[in-house]
Design a protein around this motif. Structure first.
Motif, PDB file in Angstrom:
ATOM      1  N   SER A  16     -56.224  24.698  37.844  1.00 56.22           N
ATOM      2  CA  SER A  16     -55.110  25.599  38.170  1.00 56.22           C
ATOM      3  C   SER A  16     -54.628  25.400  39.599  1.00 56.22           C
ATOM      4  CB  SER A  16     -55.542  27.060  38.000  1.00 56.22           C
ATOM      5  OG  SER A  16     -56.051  27.326  36.715  1.00 56.22           O
ATOM      6  N   ASN A  27     -65.079  23.294  25.573  1.00 58.04           N
ATOM      7  CA  ASN A  27     -65.350  24.733  25.493  1.00 58.04           C
ATOM      8  C   ASN A  27     -66.849  25.015  25.349  1.00 58.04           C
ATOM      9  OD1 ASN A  27     -65.435  23.775  22.819  1.00 58.04           O
ATOM     10  ND2 ASN A  27     -64.757  25.742  21.969  1.00 58.04           N
ATOM     11  N   ARG A  78     -54.484  28.833  31.612  1.00 60.79           N
ATOM     12  CA  ARG A  78     -54.930  28.165  30.380  1.00 60.79           C
ATOM     13  C   ARG A  78     -53.813  27.241  29.899  1.00 60.79           C
ATOM     14  NH1 ARG A  78     -58.689  32.307  26.832  1.00 60.79           N
ATOM     15  NH2 ARG A  78     -58.900  33.941  28.407  1.00 60.79           N
ATOM     16  N   CYS A  79     -54.215  26.069  29.422  1.00 62.27           N
ATOM     17  CA  CYS A  79     -53.253  25.101  28.892  1.00 62.27           C
ATOM     18  C   CYS A  79     -53.869  24.358  27.722  1.00 62.27           C
ATOM     19  CB  CYS A  79     -52.837  24.085  29.964  1.00 62.27           C
ATOM     20  SG  CYS A  79     -51.693  24.714  31.208  1.00 62.27           S
ATOM     21  N   MET A  99     -66.700  26.623  30.006  1.00 65.00           N
ATOM     22  CA  MET A  99     -65.455  25.862  29.952  1.00 65.00           C
ATOM     23  C   MET A  99     -65.458  24.811  31.069  1.00 65.00           C
ATOM     24  SD  MET A  99     -62.839  26.726  27.762  1.00 65.00           S
ATOM     25  CE  MET A  99     -62.603  27.995  26.502  1.00 65.00           C
ATOM     26  N   VAL A 120     -56.748  29.389  20.244  1.00 60.75           N
ATOM     27  CA  VAL A 120     -57.370  29.593  21.554  1.00 60.75           C
ATOM     28  C   VAL A 120     -58.856  29.259  21.459  1.00 60.75           C
ATOM     29  CG1 VAL A 120     -57.857  31.250  23.397  1.00 60.75           C
ATOM     30  CG2 VAL A 120     -55.721  31.424  22.094  1.00 60.75           C
ATOM     31  N   CYS A 122     -48.789  26.750  28.032  1.00 64.37           N
ATOM     32  CA  CYS A 122     -49.623  27.177  29.161  1.00 64.37           C
ATOM     33  C   CYS A 122     -49.409  28.663  29.422  1.00 64.37           C
ATOM     34  CB  CYS A 122     -49.296  26.365  30.400  1.00 64.37           C
ATOM     35  SG  CYS A 122     -49.817  24.631  30.293  1.00 64.37           S
ATOM     36  N   LEU A 148     -55.545  26.100  23.276  1.00 65.72           N
ATOM     37  CA  LEU A 148     -55.587  26.526  24.674  1.00 65.72           C
ATOM     38  C   LEU A 148     -57.027  26.592  25.174  1.00 65.72           C
ATOM     39  CD1 LEU A 148     -52.962  29.405  24.855  1.00 65.72           C
ATOM     40  CD2 LEU A 148     -52.762  27.102  25.779  1.00 65.72           C
ATOM     41  N   PHE A 149     -57.252  26.012  26.340  1.00 68.91           N
ATOM     42  CA  PHE A 149     -58.530  26.079  27.040  1.00 68.91           C
ATOM     43  C   PHE A 149     -58.295  26.684  28.428  1.00 68.91           C
ATOM     44  CE2 PHE A 149     -59.180  22.695  24.034  1.00 68.91           C
ATOM     45  CZ  PHE A 149     -60.549  22.604  23.794  1.00 68.91           C
ATOM     46  N   LYS A 150     -59.330  27.282  28.973  1.00 65.40           N
ATOM     47  CA  LYS A 150     -59.297  27.644  30.389  1.00 65.40           C
ATOM     48  C   LYS A 150     -59.418  26.352  31.199  1.00 65.40           C
ATOM     49  CE  LYS A 150     -61.666  32.058  29.572  1.00 65.40           C
ATOM     50  NZ  LYS A 150     -62.873  32.885  29.887  1.00 65.40           N
TER      51      LYS A 150
END
Length: 524
Positions: free
Chosen positions: A88, A363, A264-265, A344, A231, A218, A81-83
Motif C-alpha cells: 500500500s 493468504n 486490498r487489491c 497475508m 475476497v 482495489c 481480493l487480498f490484503k
C-alpha cells in the motif's frame, strides 16, 4: 549521508552497467513458472495464492492455486481480493506524487505546514521533518515504533491519536542517520495528502489512483464484502491444517492503518499497477509525470545489505525510495516491495531496465514461502543458468531460520502458571502509557488480567515463568507474549511497568519495548 549515498550509487551503477550487456533477455517458458509455483505451494502447504508475471511489458503468465477460505471450495481467481499490506505504501506515495504534480504539495514542505499539531519527540526534528522524511524510514523512530497503535486490529486508535502519540515515542537513533522501518509516518503521510488534497485519504486514493488507472476492484475505506465478492481471508498454520483467522464480517470497516498497509487489491489490478511503472502509456504519463516517477523510485536512504542477499544475489547496495525498495541482483537493478500482515503475504517485483516483473499474493502464513518463491522467480530473469531449484532455496532458508532461532531462542512458556491476585497485589492497579493509553492490571477471579483500553486484543492473563511475569494473550494466534517488569515507586514517583517480547525474534510491530506505563491508581 547524501554524499555517501551518491558515491555508493555511482559504484553500483558501474557494476550494473558492466553486467547489463550480459543480462538475460530470454525469460522462462510458462511451464517453468508452473513448476516453481507448484513446488512452493507443495513445500509450504499454502492455502491460496495468485501469481502473475510480466515479460517485456506484457503479462505472459497468470495462475492461481487454492481457496479463498480453506475448505470452502471457493477457488482463488485473478479477481480475488487480498490484503496487500505494505505494498500500500507505494500507492500512498503515488498519491502524494500526484499532488506534487498538481502544485498542491512539495516534497520539501515541512509536515507542520499541513498538520500543525504534528510533533516528534525532539522539537528540532519536528521543525525540520519534511514530507519526504515521512517516507524513507529514517525519522529516528525505533523499528516498528508505535505500531501497537495500528495492530492488532480492531482497535480504537484514530489517525489523530497517532499524530498526537508520536511526540511521546523516544527516538532510537538520530534523525536521517539510518534506516529503521516504521509504519506510523505513512499514516501521517496519508493525513498530509488529505490536508493538501482537500478530501479524506480514502476518497483521494479512489479518485486519484484507483479510478485513473482502472484498478476497479482495489478497495480502501469502508466497503461491503458481499457486494464486492471474491475476497481471500487470512490463515494460520495449525499442525497440518490451514485455519482461517480474523475473517471479515459483511462490512469491511475503514482502518487507521490504510496509508501504511490497509489497501486490498486483486492480481489483475496489481499487474495493471506494475505495468504502469514498467511501460506507462501516454495517458499514464499524464496521470503521473516522468519526474515524479523518477523521484518515487530513486534511492533516498541506504539499507544495510544482508549476508543472505550478498550470498544469494551478489547484491552490493540496497536503498529505500518513496514506498519502494531497490537493490542490484546479479547485475540487474530491481525495484520492489513486500507486504506482511497476519496470514497475508505479498510481493511486487520490477526489473525496470528490461520491463520484466512479477506479483504474487498469498493468504497464509508464508514468510519463508515468499522469500523462496520470490528468489526462484527472480533468478529466471537475473541468472537463467542458476541450477538451484525451489528445494535448494527452501532448504537453505530453513537452515538460516534455524540458526537465527538458536541464536535468540525463545523460552518455553508452556510451563508458565497463572499468577494469583495475592502474589501480584503490590503491582495491580491502573496504569497509563503516554501513547498507548490506559491499562487495567486487575484481579479477575483467581487470576490477574491485563487489558489495554484502546486495543481490546491486547488482553490476557498474567503468568509466571521461573522468577519472571509475562502476559499470555487471550486471543489465539497473538504473537509474541510479553514479559512484564515492575519497578517500585521511588523519589516521589509512582511505580512503573515496562515490557519486552518473550520471543526476541517476534514481529517488530509488537513494540512492547517502547512502552513505559506509570501507575495511576488502584483497581476499581
Amino acid at each position: 549521508m547524501r554524499g555517501r549515498l551518491c558515491l555508493a550509487l555511482l559504484a553500483v551503477l558501474a557494476i550494473v552497467g558492466s553486467a547489463h550487456a550480459a543480462a538475460p533477455a530470454t525469460p522462462p517458458a510458462n511451464g517453468d513458472y508452473d513448476r516453481i509455483l507448484d513446488a512452493v505451494v507443495a513445500r509450504y502447504h499454502l492455502p491460496g495464492i495468485a501469481l502473475g508475471v510480466i515479460e517485456h511489458g506484457k503479462v505472459v503468465y497468470i495462475a492461481t492455486r487454492g481457496e479463498t477460505v480453506a475448505g470452502s471450495g471457493h477457488k482463488i481467481t485473478p479477481h480475488t481480493l487480498f490484503k496487500i499490506a505494505s505494498n500500500s505504501k507505494a500507492m500512498t506515495t503515488a498519491l502524494l506524487g500526484r499532488l506534487v504534480d498538481q502544485g498542491k504539495l512539495r516534497w520539501d514542505d515541512p509536515v507542520t505546514k499541513y498538520l500543525p499539531d504534528f510533533q516528534m519527540h525532539d522539537p528540532w526534528v519536528t521543525k525540520n521533518m519534511r514530507v519526504a522524511d515521512l517516507l524513507t524510514h529514517s525519522s529516528g523512530l525505533p523499528e516498528g515504533g508505535g505500531d501497537l497503535m495500528l495492530w492488532p486490529e480492531p482497535n480504537a486508535f484514530t489517525r489523530a491519536d497517532i499524530i498526537h502519540g508520536l511526540r511521546h515515542i523516544k527516538p532510537g537513533y538520530s534523525f536521517r542517520s539510518k534506516y529503521q522501518y516504521d509504519n506510523l509516518l505513512y499514516v501521517v503521510a496519508g493525513e498530509v495528502a488529505a490536508a493538501a488534497g482537500g478530501a479524506p485519504y480514502e476518497t483521494l486514493m479512489h479518485r486519484e489512483v484507483f479510478q485513473p488507472l482502472g484498478l476497479a476492484r482495489c478497495q480502501v475505506g469502508e466497503w461491503n464484502r458481499d457486494a464486492v465478492g471474491d475476497v481471500a481471508e487470512p490463515h494460520s498454520r495449525e499442525g497440518d491444517r490451514n485455519v482461517p483467522v480474523d475473517e471479515d464480517g459483511p462490512v469491511i470497516p475503514a482502518i487507521t492503518s490504510a496509508p501504511a498497509g490497509g489497501i486490498r487489491c486483486d492480481l489483475d489490478g496489481l499487474l495493471t499497477w506494475a505495468r504502469n511503472w514498467l511501460v506507462p502509456t501516454p495517458a499514464q504519463l499524464q496521470w503521473l509525470s516522468a519526474e515524479q516517477r523518477h523521484v518515487l523510485q530513486s534511492p533516498h536512504m541506504l539499507i544495510p545489505v544482508s549476508e543472505q542477499r550478498r550470498d544469494w544475489d551478489d547484491s552490493h547496495i540496497m536503498a529505500y525510495g518513496y514506498g519502494w525498495r531497490m537493490t542490484d541482483v546479479d547485475g540487474s537493478w530491481t525495484v520492489w516491495h513486500t507486504g506482511t500482515l497476519d496470514g497475508m503475504y505479498s510481493e511486487l517485483m520490477l526489473l525496470p531496465d528490461r520491463k520484466n516483473g512479477f506479483v504474487f499474493l498469498i493468504n497464509g502464513e508464508a514468510e519463508s514461502a515468499r522469500t523462496v518463491l520470490g528468489e526462484a522467480l527472480l533468478k529466471h530473469f537475473t541468472k537463467p543458468d542458476d541450477t538451484h531449484d525451489v528445494t535448494w532455496y527452501a532448504d537453505a532458508q530453513q537452515r538460516i531460520d534455524e540458526r537465527a532461532s538458536k541464536r535468540a531462542a525463545a523460552p518455553d512458556t508452556s510451563k508458565a502458571t497463572p499468577v494469583a491476585p495475592a502474589a501480584l497485589a503490590a503491582w495491580t492497579g491502573r496504569y497509563r502509557d503516554p501513547w498507548l493509553g490506559d491499562l487495567m492490571l486487575c484481579p479477575s477471579g483467581d487470576r490477574v488480567h491485563f487489558a489495554v483500553a484502546k486495543s481490546p486484543r491486547l488482553n490476557g492473563d498474567v503468568m509466571r515463568l521461573g522468577n519472571r511475569d509475562l502476559v499470555h494473550w487471550s486471543k489465539h494466534g497473538m504473537d509474541p507474549d510479553a514479559w512484564l517488569d515492575f519497578h517500585p515507586a521511588q523519589g516521589g514517583q509512582a511505580a512503573t511497568l515496562t515490557m519486552a517480547k518473550v520471543d526476541p525474534l517476534g514481529d517488530f510491530s509488537s513494540d512492547y519495548e517502547d512502552l513505559h506505563f506509570v501507575r495511576t491508581g488502584d483497581c476499581p
